[in-house]
Design a protein around this motif. Sequence first.
Motif, PDB file in Angstrom:
ATOM      1  N   UNK A 496      -5.671   6.021  -3.576  1.00 30.48           N
ATOM      2  CA  UNK A 496      -6.156   5.144  -2.536  1.00 30.48           C
ATOM      3  C   UNK A 496      -7.150   3.968  -2.909  1.00 30.48           C
ATOM      4  N   UNK A 497      -7.054   3.090  -2.171  1.00 25.64           N
ATOM      5  CA  UNK A 497      -7.923   1.969  -2.789  1.00 25.64           C
ATOM      6  C   UNK A 497      -8.681   1.291  -1.667  1.00 25.64           C
ATOM      7  N   UNK A 498      -9.957   1.020  -1.672  1.00 29.97           N
ATOM      8  CA  UNK A 498     -11.106   0.624  -1.066  1.00 29.97           C
ATOM      9  C   UNK A 498     -11.276  -0.781  -1.333  1.00 29.97           C
ATOM     10  N   UNK A 499     -11.421  -1.961  -0.576  1.00 27.76           N
ATOM     11  CA  UNK A 499     -11.822  -3.088  -0.768  1.00 27.76           C
ATOM     12  C   UNK A 499     -12.421  -3.896   0.447  1.00 27.76           C
ATOM     13  N   UNK A 500     -12.645  -5.286   0.382  1.00 27.12           N
ATOM     14  CA  UNK A 500     -13.177  -5.785   1.598  1.00 27.12           C
ATOM     15  C   UNK A 500     -12.425  -7.364   1.623  1.00 27.12           C
TER      16      UNK A 500
END
Length: 775
Positions: A496-500
Amino acid sequence: MKSLRGTAWKPPKTIVQQVARRWLSNAKPNLSNSSDSSNAPASYPSAVARAKLQQGLQKDAPKSHRQRGPSAEAQRNYAMFRNFVEARFDRVLAAMGAWAEQKEEYRSFGVTSQAQLDREAALFKAVLDRAFNMATKKGTTGRKENPLFWNLRNAFIASDSGGLSRELKYAFQTFLMRTRFPKTVNELHMALADLRFPYEWYPATRMMQRTIHLHVGPTNSGKTYNALKALENAQTGIYAGPLRLLAHEIWSRFNAKGKPCALITGEEQRIPEGINTWFHSCTVEMTPLNAKVDVAVIDEIQMINNDDRGWAWTQAFLGVQAKEVHLCGEERVVDLIQALCARLGEKCVVHRYQRLNPLIVADKSLKGDFKNLQKGDAVVSFSRVALHSLKRGIEEKTGRRCAIVYGSLPPETRASQAALFNDPNNDYDYLVASDAIGMGLNLEIKRVVFEASSKFDGVGHRKLNIPEIRQIGGRAGRYRTATQEIAGVQSEPAPGVVTALDDEDLSTVKKAFETEALPIETAGILPPAAVLERFHSYFPARTPTSFVLARLRELARLSDWFHLCDFKSAFEIAEIIQPYNLSVADKCIFLNIPVNVRDEREIKVLQAFAQCVAELGSGHLLDFPDVDLEVLQAARPSNMKEQIDHLHRLESLHRTITMYLWLSYRYQGVFQSQRLAFKVKEMTEQKINEHLENLRYSPDMEANRRRRMRRLANQQEQKAKQFLESDEAGPVPVHDEEGHPEPLFDETGEAAEVQWPAGQTGPEGSTQSVSVGTQ
C-alpha cells in the motif's frame, strides 16, 4: 487538553476576611492594581485585540509552573488580561440579572438581597485580584498553585470570550456557595464524587468471570476479522463500534449470513421480529449492558482515552455481560487494559498481529494536480462540501468517474459507491472519502492521498494526530482483493502507498509514520445518571444543573487509571434547558442529546422539545413550529449566498430530525411521529445531496483553502505547545459523535470558499465563490 476540565479552587480566607471588613466599614476595596487599571478598556475588547492578547499569553506561558518572575512583556499581557477579565465579569453579572429579576436562582446560592449580591461580587473581584497579583508579581500561573488564573486563561485561549464567560460564571457560583453547605453535606458530596472505582457501577457484570481477548495490531492486520469470527461462531453476541456506518455494515453482514441481528444506534433501532434471541450491532454508546451474551466485540478500543466519547468505551468494557469480550485496537492500549483486567480479576489474553502487506510513504506528493492520480487511489478529506467539490474536480481533470463514500450517506448508497470503486471492470477509477474509511470499510484502495493533514473538529482547526494518519493511511493496499479471492489467485500482496495532494501535507504524513504514538495511560469516565441524580438531590430545587455539574467536576476523585471526560457540551445544554421544569432524571437524558449548540435554530428546537417533556405537551413533529419543515418546500435560490444559507437550513433541519428520533426512543409515548421523522430525514438528505452534487471545483480556491487550514492548524498547535504548557500526551483521534460522521462545512468561524455552478452570481455581481461564515 485535560487541564481544560477545571481544577477545584477555594477563595483564600484571608483576602475575603480583609475585604469583608472593609465592606462593613463602607471602605470600598481596592479591586485593581494601581497603574494597571488606568489602561482598562472602556468596553470589552475587539476580536483583533483579543487575538493579540491570546498570542501574547501563549508566548508568555512559562515552561514550568513556577518561575522567579514574569518578564516585562508577560506583566503587560497579564495586566491587559486582568482588565479583560474584569470587563467580562461585569458582563457575566449583567447576564445573570439583578437579584429582583432572578430571586429564585440567587436564593439557591444563598443570596437574599441585591446588597448581598453586590457584596459577594466585590469579594469575588478581590479574589480575582489576588490571583492576578500572583501571576503578575510572582509568575505563579500553574494549575496547582493558581488554579483560578489557570482556568480563566485556558478557557480564554481555548474558547475566547464565550469560554471565559462560562468559567467566570461557574467560578463565581462556586464562590457564592463556599459557606452554603454544612460539614455533613460536604462529606456526602465528597462521597458521591468518589469516582475511583467505576467497575463497581456494574455489579451484575462483576458477578461473572469473563475472559478478555485483546486483539492489537496496525490497520489491515486482520485483528477485527479474527474478533468477528469469534462473534460469528457464538450463539449470542454484541458488536459495538465507533460509527453508525460500521454498526450498519456488521448488521448487514450478519443478516446476509442468516444470523438474526438487531441494529441499535442513537437514532435508529431495528429489532428482529418473531424470534427470541438475536445478535446486536450497535454504536458503542448504545451497548446493551443488561443483555447476557456469549461474545462481545468492542472495536477501536484505543478510543477509551478520548476526552469526549471515551466514557462509552469504558462503560462497554467494564459493563458488558459477555463470557468472552474481544477488544480490537492499537498496541498502545495494552498496558492499560492489562492493568484494568488485573483489578477486575479477569483473565486477559493478548493477540498481536502484523500487517498482511507492506505499507510505504511516497517520496513525492501529487503537486496539487489530479492528473497525477492513479487507478485505485482514494483521496481523503474531512467535510462533505470538500468531498463533493473534489469529486467534481477529479472527474473534470481526468475524464474518469469518481466514487464517493462518507458516513452521512444512506447505507444503500454507500454500499453501491463502494462496489463501483471495488469493481476493476468499470470506469470508476478513483474514490473520494472521509476519514470514516480508517474505521474498517471494505474498500480495495491501492493508494491513500491526503487532501489535507488538518481538520475542523467542531471547535477549531487542528493537525491530524499520529494515530489518525496511520489509521487512515493504513487502508492503502489489500492483502487479497475480492477479485483475487473469487478467482483463487495466490500472489504476493502489493504494498500500500500513502501520499498527499501537496508537499506541505506530505511532510506531516511522513513524520507521523516515523513517530510512535505515546501509550494510553487512562480511560475516560463520566458519572452515571444515578450518581448525578443523587448528587443533584442535595442542592436546592432551583439550583442550575450547570453548577451541579461544575461542583461534581471539582470534587471528583479519580484513580490513576481513569480521567474525567469533558463536561463542556453538558454544561451548554444544561444552560439551554434550565428555564424548563424538568425532573433531574429528564435533565440527565437531555444532557446527552446530539445538538450543535452553536446553531440558533437547533437551540430553539431543543428548548421546544424540553418544554414539551416538562409540560407533557404534544410531541407530534408537526406541532413544533420551530422545526424548519418549510425549507423542504422552498425553491432552490439562484443567488449564490442564498444557496449557502439554504444549505445551512437543510443541515440544521437534518440535525433537528436526528434529535427528534433520538428522543423518540427515550420518550416513546411523547415523540410519536417517528415514521414521519424518518421520511423527513430521508427527504432532507436527498435535498442536501442535490445541492452538493452541483458544486464546482476551482484549483486556485481549493489550494487557498488548504493553505488556510494549514495556517489555522499550525496556530492551534503553537497555542497548545506554548500556552497550555502540557506534558500530557496529545488527544487520541476524535471521531465525531455517532450519527454525525462528518461536518457539512470544514469550518464555522473562518471564511470557507465554495464553488457553485457557472452562470450563478453572488451579491453585487461577484463570481461563483462565496464566504461561508458562522451560523
